[in-house]
Design an enzyme around this catalytic site. Sequence first.
Site: not given
Ligand code: UD1
Ligand code: UDP
Length: 370
Positions: A210, A241
């Site tokens: 973020r 992502h």
């Molecule tokens: C969240 C976590 C972060 C973690 C990350 C892992 C918080 C505040 N943040 O952040 O700690 O590192 O997940 O990836 O808890 N979206 C989809 N489909 C999905 C997932 C996300 O469309 O399967 C989109 C949606 O528009 C959503 C946006 O991504 O609103 C952000 O998702 P969100 O969970 O709010 O934040 P992350 O950056 O994923």
């Molecule tokens: N990962 C995955 N597919 C992807 C990218 C990452 O399965 O395309 C896995 C990676 O191996 C790790 C985890 O997702 O286990 C990390 O997730 P992310 O970076 O979303 O979140 P964070 O660890 O920063 O909270």
Amino acid sequence: MDKMKVIPVFGTRPEAIKMCPLVSELKGRSEEFETVVCTTGQHREMLDQVLEVFDVEPDHDLHVMKPGQTLFDITSDVLLRIKAVFEEERPDAVLVHGDTTTSFAAALAAFYLQIPVGHVEAGLRTRNLYSPWPEEFNRQAVDVISRWYFAPTETSRQNLLDEAKPSDRIFVTGNTGIDALRTTVLEGYSHPELDWAEGSRLILITAHRRENLGEPMHRMFRAIRRVMEERPDTKAIYPIHMNPQVRRAAHEELDGFDRLRIIDPLEVVDFHNFMARSHLILTDSGGIQEEAPSLGKPVLVMRDTTERPEGVAAGTLRLVGTEEETIYREFSRLLDDPAEYSTMSHASNPYGDGHACVRIAQALSKELRG
Ligand code: UD1
Ligand code: UDP
């Protein structure tokens, strides 16, 4: 003997990757534990991908995800919706993981209902509440609430002791993410995207934090592109992502460069095997910083701080911040200097032996019986 009812709660991809092995371990001890899985659905597609791989079917799903969700949305939706689950199930313990808003809100709900919380991956710290944001707050807040601390390393245990957490409730277990990694990396793995990169040095990229949304992310992508344009023997795969803000920035900066492919998120078995075959990794992820040292893959961490100093000490991780020139310089150096590359690519295992889940289950059993 009465069974102890435990509710593991998780909602995002990384929590699922690190909690599903624990769910399996607890379910395997069915004479002892009744395990009721609650997912918040903070992520949707990226969560479901992991549930499918580990064959975990949630008993409750709060379906909170919406596009563009804010921290207010996630916190309040989880808090309000999980209340009914906890009241209906009346568990002996709730288990949360790490530092997400799912974990914070679920722990807070458990606290309001006076249900003890076990924190898996407790004790990680940067001591800067804005980096990573809001994760540093989330993990500290969960540790204020928790009864049991499942710390991945001695360093995280020490962080908890520094905050006067009781030592008899801290268990050093290793990281459950390493438990998953034991089963996913396969000899003879192949994938069409890896075939495309065959013969080139493969760069693996992820980014989503973020605090990096907006200009920092643009700077990161510009630096990566400049370095790669100058080195024709490199190819990059970027499983992106699903956050639309991340996707917009990436397409703006990286489209039209055909040695870099942006693809949909990989399911975890694929991602681990891509890591194992990569030359190096550029990321702002947390979990990848834990997995890469085991695989001996150098990681340039595009953040100003890390809560994973063990990987830096082991030599595999280097913090490069989010300034374009710094990333450009460090990324170039790692590609051009074989001695530097070799120093960073020694495999080490600072995050445990892959048996964290067994230790957590054993500790929980003893504590709940005690
Ligand atoms: C969240 C976590 C972060 C973690 C990350 C892992 C918080 C505040 N943040 O952040 O700690 O590192 O997940 O990836 O808890 N979206 C989809 N489909 C999905 C997932 C996300 O469309 O399967 C989109 C949606 O528009 C959503 C946006 O991504 O609103 C952000 O998702 P969100 O969970 O709010 O934040 P992350 O950056 O994923
Ligand atoms: N990962 C995955 N597919 C992807 C990218 C990452 O399965 O395309 C896995 C990676 O191996 C790790 C985890 O997702 O286990 C990390 O997730 P992310 O970076 O979303 O979140 P964070 O660890 O920063 O909270």
